[in-house]
Scaffold this active site. Structure first.
Site, PDB file in Angstrom:
ATOM      1  N   ARG A  96       0.821  -1.218   0.000  1.00  0.00           N
ATOM      2  CA  ARG A  96       0.000   0.000   0.000  1.00  0.00           C
ATOM      3  C   ARG A  96       0.856   1.270   0.000  1.00  0.00           C
ATOM      4  O   ARG A  96       0.453   2.283  -0.587  1.00  0.00           O
ATOM      5  CB  ARG A  96      -0.923  -0.005   1.205  1.00  0.00           C
ATOM      6  CG  ARG A  96      -2.032  -1.009   1.024  1.00  0.00           C
ATOM      7  CD  ARG A  96      -2.898  -1.077   2.235  1.00  0.00           C
ATOM      8  NE  ARG A  96      -4.091  -1.853   1.942  1.00  0.00           N
ATOM      9  CZ  ARG A  96      -4.862  -2.383   2.864  1.00  0.00           C
ATOM     10  NH1 ARG A  96      -4.578  -2.223   4.136  1.00  0.00           N
ATOM     11  NH2 ARG A  96      -5.936  -3.082   2.515  1.00  0.00           N
ATOM     12  N   LYS A 113     -19.746 -18.024  -0.503  1.00  0.00           N
ATOM     13  CA  LYS A 113     -21.188 -17.868  -0.286  1.00  0.00           C
ATOM     14  C   LYS A 113     -21.901 -16.973  -1.282  1.00  0.00           C
ATOM     15  O   LYS A 113     -21.363 -15.963  -1.715  1.00  0.00           O
ATOM     16  CB  LYS A 113     -21.405 -17.274   1.112  1.00  0.00           C
ATOM     17  CG  LYS A 113     -20.990 -18.217   2.212  1.00  0.00           C
ATOM     18  CD  LYS A 113     -21.166 -17.551   3.541  1.00  0.00           C
ATOM     19  CE  LYS A 113     -21.020 -18.566   4.661  1.00  0.00           C
ATOM     20  NZ  LYS A 113     -21.094 -17.904   5.958  1.00  0.00           N
ATOM     21  N   GLY A 150      -9.991  -9.788  -2.309  1.00  0.00           N
ATOM     22  CA  GLY A 150      -8.896 -10.423  -1.600  1.00  0.00           C
ATOM     23  C   GLY A 150      -8.451 -11.782  -2.096  1.00  0.00           C
ATOM     24  O   GLY A 150      -7.292 -11.965  -2.472  1.00  0.00           O
ATOM     25  N   GLY A 196     -13.532  -3.659  -0.088  1.00  0.00           N
ATOM     26  CA  GLY A 196     -14.878  -3.099   0.095  1.00  0.00           C
ATOM     27  C   GLY A 196     -15.265  -2.061  -0.957  1.00  0.00           C
ATOM     28  O   GLY A 196     -16.375  -2.089  -1.492  1.00  0.00           O
TER      29      GLY A 196
HETATM   30  P1  AMP Z   1     -14.950 -15.386  -0.426  1.00  0.00           P
HETATM   31  O1  AMP Z   1     -14.235 -14.754   0.736  1.00  0.00           O
HETATM   32  O2  AMP Z   1     -16.437 -15.427  -0.284  1.00  0.00           O
HETATM   33  O3  AMP Z   1     -14.475 -14.849  -1.767  1.00  0.00           O
HETATM   34  O4  AMP Z   1     -14.545 -16.918  -0.346  1.00  0.00           O
HETATM   35  C1  AMP Z   1     -13.260 -17.378  -0.608  1.00  0.00           C
HETATM   36  C2  AMP Z   1     -13.122 -18.737  -0.037  1.00  0.00           C
HETATM   37  O5  AMP Z   1     -14.047 -19.604  -0.613  1.00  0.00           O
HETATM   38  C3  AMP Z   1     -11.777 -19.337  -0.275  1.00  0.00           C
HETATM   39  O6  AMP Z   1     -11.086 -19.415   0.943  1.00  0.00           O
HETATM   40  C4  AMP Z   1     -12.086 -20.723  -0.829  1.00  0.00           C
HETATM   41  O7  AMP Z   1     -11.343 -21.740  -0.234  1.00  0.00           O
HETATM   42  C5  AMP Z   1     -13.539 -20.895  -0.491  1.00  0.00           C
HETATM   43  N1  AMP Z   1     -14.220 -21.843  -1.372  1.00  0.00           N
HETATM   44  C6  AMP Z   1     -14.177 -21.892  -2.699  1.00  0.00           C
HETATM   45  N2  AMP Z   1     -14.878 -22.966  -3.159  1.00  0.00           N
HETATM   46  C7  AMP Z   1     -15.362 -23.619  -2.085  1.00  0.00           C
HETATM   47  C8  AMP Z   1     -16.118 -24.801  -1.916  1.00  0.00           C
HETATM   48  N3  AMP Z   1     -16.537 -25.508  -2.954  1.00  0.00           N
HETATM   49  N4  AMP Z   1     -16.408 -25.187  -0.660  1.00  0.00           N
HETATM   50  C9  AMP Z   1     -15.986 -24.454   0.385  1.00  0.00           C
HETATM   51  N5  AMP Z   1     -15.263 -23.334   0.291  1.00  0.00           N
HETATM   52  C10 AMP Z   1     -14.942 -22.905  -0.936  1.00  0.00           C
END
Ligand code: AMP
Length: 397
Positions: free
Chosen positions: A35, A198, A354, A377
């Site tokens: 940064r 999610k 991230g 964000g």
């Molecule tokens: P996010 O912070 O929502 O972008 O989520 C990123 C995280 O999602 C990463 O740490 C991945 O390991 C996890 N991820 C990706 N695919 C899956 C999956 N099929 N089951 C569980 N976690 C997952």
């Protein structure tokens, strides 16, 4: 609107809002200075013009006023080394003494103000506090995209005191330009790849993107909420039962808008959330009980690659599998490689958020994409279609 390139900083004290919120180890040594590095072009340009940068930033999350562990004094040595001048440190960010220090700067001299968040007025967006900050400079340069989604005193409110002398620094300028290449006038076809754990955390972005993109690849843990919503068996895969209806609505909306929605048809399933688990390829809607989908399968990877490689613009946010474990990293690696391929052929590609940034760095994909955004964000809110106060304040919107 003023721009940093056309503005003449000669003899001016230039207040620059940067994001120096860097991580430190237990000995107060900076462990990642990305940064700080990112703000150097703006600071150097002002010095070169014969201006005096007055740098301000937040640092950590101090709760009740000044606290040594959140003092900017931990950054001043490294910043001095990078700039090749001895940066002066102010005892505070506002007040008569600070104002006098700023006023006494000679061309090319640099002053670093103490942590903005030692004052409650910063996050409250207090006008009086913003006025006191403004007293330290002749112009205001906003170069902190990471906080552009906050209407804080130094990121937005301060603009009122510089109606004709406000502008973006190079970092925000390139962030906004790059994002606009995706959301305003993209080269078609425009493909967004949304991954991660999610659906719930990405709904607003997905909904906003549906009226812009030609192809939408939804991968990672989100896959299983969609599959289950269509009556599939997802075994032990991550799944948000409260969002089945949302998933159906997203599919309906995609159909109405003519968006090609891609969700994995086959997956790499495992019998445990572990790199050493037993694995099998199965249809995404027929995952046996006790098994969970942790990566896209070969058929789905091929389909994603085909779409990506034929795109004119690509936005990537979120991994398509549990890339942190080697066994389940293939989908994410291949998606990254396809983005690099498309970029070589002339596509504009933007990676942001991230986890996709860490994946891009980890797999050596980063140098082959057009732009990497580290804004978190602020990036997500821009993609959701929201107005960012730190951007609007400079543009006078
Ligand atoms: P996010 O912070 O929502 O972008 O989520 C990123 C995280 O999602 C990463 O740490 C991945 O390991 C996890 N991820 C990706 N695919 C899956 C999956 N099929 N089951 C569980 N976690 C997952």
């Amino acid at each position: 609107m003023q721009t940093i390139n056309s503005y003449d900083f000669k003899g001016k004290k230039a207040l620059i809002r940067v994001d120096f919120n860097v991580p430190l180890n237990e000995n107060f040594v900076i462990t990642d200075d990305t940064r700080i590095q990112a703000a150097l072009p703006t600071i150097r340009k002002i010095m070169k013009d014969g201006g005096s940068p007055v740098i301000m930033s937040h640092f950590g999350r101090p709760k009740n006023g000044p606290e040594d562990k959140f003092s900017m004094r931990h950054l001043v040595g490294h910043l001095s080394d990078l700039l090749g001048v001895e940066v002066k440190l102010a005892p505070d960010c506002v007040g008569e003494e600070v104002k006098a220090m700023a006023a006494a700067l000679k061309p090319g001299e640099v002053l670093l103000l103490e942590n903005l968040r030692f004052h409650k007025g910063e996050e409250k967006g207090d006008e009086e506090f913003a006025k006191q900050l403004a007293d330290n400079g002749d112009c205001w340069v906003n170069d902190a995209f990471g906080t552009a989604h906050r209407a804080h005193a130094s990121t937005a409110v301060i603009a009122r005191f510089f109606p004709n002398d406000k502008m973006f620094g190079y970092l925000i300028e390139s962030e906004v330009e790059s994002l606009d290449k995706v959301v305003k006038n993209p080269q078609r076809p425009l493909t967004a790849i949304m991954g991660g754990a999610k659906v719930s955390s990405k709904i607003t972005i997905i909904e906003n993107l549906l009226s812009k993109v030609d192809n939408l690849i939804l991968g990672g843990g989100m896959t299983y909420t969609f599959v289950k919503a269509n009556g599939g068996s997802v075994g032990n895969s991550i799944c948000e039962d409260d969002f089945l209806e949302t998933a159906k609505n997203i599919e309906k909306l995609a159909k109405e808008k003519g968006v090609n929605l891609i969700i994995a048809s086959d997956v790499l399933a495992a019998d445990a959330f572990s790199n050493d688990a037993n694995t099998q390829i199965c249809a995404s809607n027929a995952i046996p009980d006790g098994w969970q989908g942790l990566d896209a399968g070969p058929e789905s990877i091929a389909q994603m690659k085909e779409v990506i490689e034929n795109s004119g613009t690509i936005l990537w946010n979120g991994p398509v599998g549990v890339f942190e474990m080697e066994t389940f990293a293939k989908g994410t690696k291949e998606v990254g490689a396809a983005i690099v391929e498309a970029t070589k052929k002339g596509a504009f590609s933007l990676v942001g958020g991230g986890d996709s940034v860490s994946a891009a760095n980890q797999f050596g994909i980063a140098p082959g994409v057009s732009y990497i955004s580290t804004a978190g964000g602020a990036l997500l809110e821009y993609l959701e279609g929201k107005v960012l106060p730190g951007v609007a304040a400079v543009r006078g919107e």
